[in-house]
Design an enzyme around this catalytic site. Sequence first.
Site, PDB file in Angstrom:
ATOM      1  N   ARG A 141       1.008  -1.111   0.154  1.00 22.59           N
ATOM      2  CA  ARG A 141       0.129   0.084   0.257  1.00 22.59           C
ATOM      3  C   ARG A 141       0.852   1.429   0.138  1.00 22.59           C
ATOM      4  O   ARG A 141       0.498   2.170  -0.504  1.00 22.59           O
ATOM      5  CB  ARG A 141      -0.833  -0.052   0.995  1.00 22.59           C
ATOM      6  CG  ARG A 141      -2.091  -1.037   1.004  1.00 22.59           C
ATOM      7  CD  ARG A 141      -2.432  -1.351   2.445  1.00 22.59           C
ATOM      8  NE  ARG A 141      -3.955  -2.205   2.406  1.00 22.59           N
ATOM      9  CZ  ARG A 141      -3.789  -3.668   2.239  1.00 22.59           C
ATOM     10  NH1 ARG A 141      -2.902  -4.278   1.860  1.00 22.59           N
ATOM     11  NH2 ARG A 141      -4.946  -4.174   1.929  1.00 22.59           N
TER      12      ARG A 141
ATOM     13  N   ASP B 176      -4.616 -15.309   7.103  1.00 25.81           N
ATOM     14  CA  ASP B 176      -3.270 -16.007   6.713  1.00 25.81           C
ATOM     15  C   ASP B 176      -2.676 -16.711   7.771  1.00 25.81           C
ATOM     16  O   ASP B 176      -1.646 -17.528   7.430  1.00 25.81           O
ATOM     17  CB  ASP B 176      -2.485 -14.681   6.144  1.00 25.81           C
ATOM     18  CG  ASP B 176      -3.015 -13.855   5.121  1.00 25.81           C
ATOM     19  OD1 ASP B 176      -3.644 -14.781   4.200  1.00 25.81           O
ATOM     20  OD2 ASP B 176      -2.404 -12.874   4.807  1.00 25.81           O
TER      21      ASP B 176
ATOM     22  N   ARG C 200      -5.392 -23.668   0.380  1.00 22.92           N
ATOM     23  CA  ARG C 200      -4.752 -24.025   1.874  1.00 22.92           C
ATOM     24  C   ARG C 200      -5.413 -25.171   2.796  1.00 22.92           C
ATOM     25  O   ARG C 200      -4.727 -25.703   3.482  1.00 22.92           O
ATOM     26  CB  ARG C 200      -4.530 -22.643   2.479  1.00 22.92           C
ATOM     27  CG  ARG C 200      -3.543 -21.815   1.789  1.00 22.92           C
ATOM     28  CD  ARG C 200      -3.287 -20.443   2.562  1.00 22.92           C
ATOM     29  NE  ARG C 200      -2.067 -19.999   1.769  1.00 22.92           N
ATOM     30  CZ  ARG C 200      -1.830 -18.528   2.054  1.00 22.92           C
ATOM     31  NH1 ARG C 200      -2.768 -17.835   2.787  1.00 22.92           N
ATOM     32  NH2 ARG C 200      -0.748 -18.122   1.482  1.00 22.92           N
TER      33      ARG C 200
HETATM   34  C1  S3P Z   1      -4.471  -9.022   2.056  1.00 21.20           C
HETATM   35  C2  S3P Z   1      -5.758  -9.235   2.468  1.00 21.20           C
HETATM   36  C3  S3P Z   1      -5.959 -10.759   2.817  1.00 21.20           C
HETATM   37  C4  S3P Z   1      -4.884 -11.857   2.985  1.00 21.20           C
HETATM   38  C5  S3P Z   1      -3.927 -11.175   2.036  1.00 21.20           C
HETATM   39  C6  S3P Z   1      -3.480  -9.769   2.298  1.00 21.20           C
HETATM   40  C7  S3P Z   1      -4.192  -7.264   2.078  1.00 21.20           C
HETATM   41  O1  S3P Z   1      -7.030 -11.270   1.644  1.00 21.20           O
HETATM   42  O2  S3P Z   1      -5.155 -12.893   2.711  1.00 21.20           O
HETATM   43  O3  S3P Z   1      -2.558 -12.099   2.105  1.00 21.20           O
HETATM   44  O4  S3P Z   1      -3.383  -6.944   2.017  1.00 21.20           O
HETATM   45  O5  S3P Z   1      -5.210  -6.922   1.652  1.00 21.20           O
HETATM   46  P1  S3P Z   1      -8.329 -10.994   1.710  1.00 21.20           P
HETATM   47  O6  S3P Z   1      -8.688 -10.092   0.466  1.00 21.20           O
HETATM   48  O7  S3P Z   1      -9.025 -12.198   1.637  1.00 21.20           O
HETATM   49  O8  S3P Z   1      -8.985 -10.333   2.989  1.00 21.20           O
END
Ligand code: S3P
Length: 421
Positions: free
Chosen positions: A12, A301, A332
């Site tokens: 980000r 995660d 997973r």
């Molecule tokens: C993330 C959101 C999560 C996570 C991913 C990183 C992010 O996914 O599993 O590793 O940085 O916005 P989701 O879109 O399922 O929330």
Amino acid sequence: MRIPGDKSISHRVVMLGAIANGTSVISGFLEAEDTRATVRAVRALGITIESDGAGGLSIHGRGRDGLCGPAAPLDLGNSGTGLRLLAGLLSGQPFDSTLLGDRSLSRRPMRRIAEPLRRMGAAVETAPEGTAPVAISGGRALVGIEHRLEVPSAQVKSCLLLAGLHARGRTSVAEAAPTRDHTERMLTGFGYAVERSPGMAAVTGGGELAARDVSVPGDLSSAAFFLAGACIAPRGRVRITGVGLNPTRDGVLRILERMGASVVLSNRRDSGGEPVADLEVAATRLRGVEIDGDLVALGIDEIPVLLLAAARADGTTVVRGAGELRVKETDRLAAMEEGLRRLGVQVETRPDGMIVHGSAAPLRAARVDSRGDHRIAMTFALAGLGADGPVEIEDCDNVATSFPGFASAVRALGLEIEESR
Ligand code: S3P
């Protein structure tokens, strides 16, 4: 130990730094394949980013309308976050762009972003299966929408909020269960107004972002392997400094505590709008617990390594509402089911979760397949702590997507680990 920088925040900061006015100086950036793919993509959009290769970046932002059309498709490698968030940022640009990734990323669902982006007026095409490549035709005028997430996903939420920066009017995203809010926090930090109420975030297009310096905290998702590992290792104990503890990410701590671990937090502080602390945990007899959807979203995660901890706990652990794990870098739930069985653990799977029958008996030495998924590989590396012989893990190169140096970090803590090609 210290842990590498937070992956979500690292992606980000590169994107927001690029569209801010002025230069943002970043420290603690995660130097890993996923986040480097985002840096490469943003450079291909005309942004100068200087890197010292050790977590220090200077991002020379060119303002909200300063991105340039890329000369070639943008390759995000293994990174769903990179691809989905950039798709939002690029939907309201005057130029065309195409986003693609590796084999794993090319199987992951993209309709969840393409459909709401189209409702905003964007021209977004996916492959016929609803997967990458994602092709965006530029020059469309976007309008704000109200969107309710069908499945909890911070990536979808963030994609739409970023598209909302270039849309006329207000873009709001409602979610039934909280997902990580790094985008909302970081937009606010860059001076962009975000309207927030429980279960909702919204932005109004047309504003400006001001460059700022950001110190990226350590990644709780990477720390989770060592926290769970310390709990199951004979005489285990670990202290990890400078870990991000955003309350929309801390499911792993809440779950470990419910399992009977005591995680001690010290030196709590704020780092650019994100809470940070040092964490300490020691070996404990864990007990089985029930983990439902809301808690799953707060630790999405970390579920694989928690399933490993559950295998070494007394009693049964039931995970529900975790169907999203089937569309991560690999399925997973399937990867954990197969690996845990090979280690001698009794498991039952459900479409949206798993039941693990824990036991104090050591895990069986075995060979398991990570299916090219970094978090599955790291989880089974830690299984070595509770096994009666070596655990061999196949297909581990992708550990570098989020945690280069993982093997040395594990070795420094006293676990024997060998890498082979
Ligand atoms: C993330 C959101 C999560 C996570 C991913 C990183 C992010 O996914 O599993 O590793 O940085 O916005 P989701 O879109 O399922 O929330």
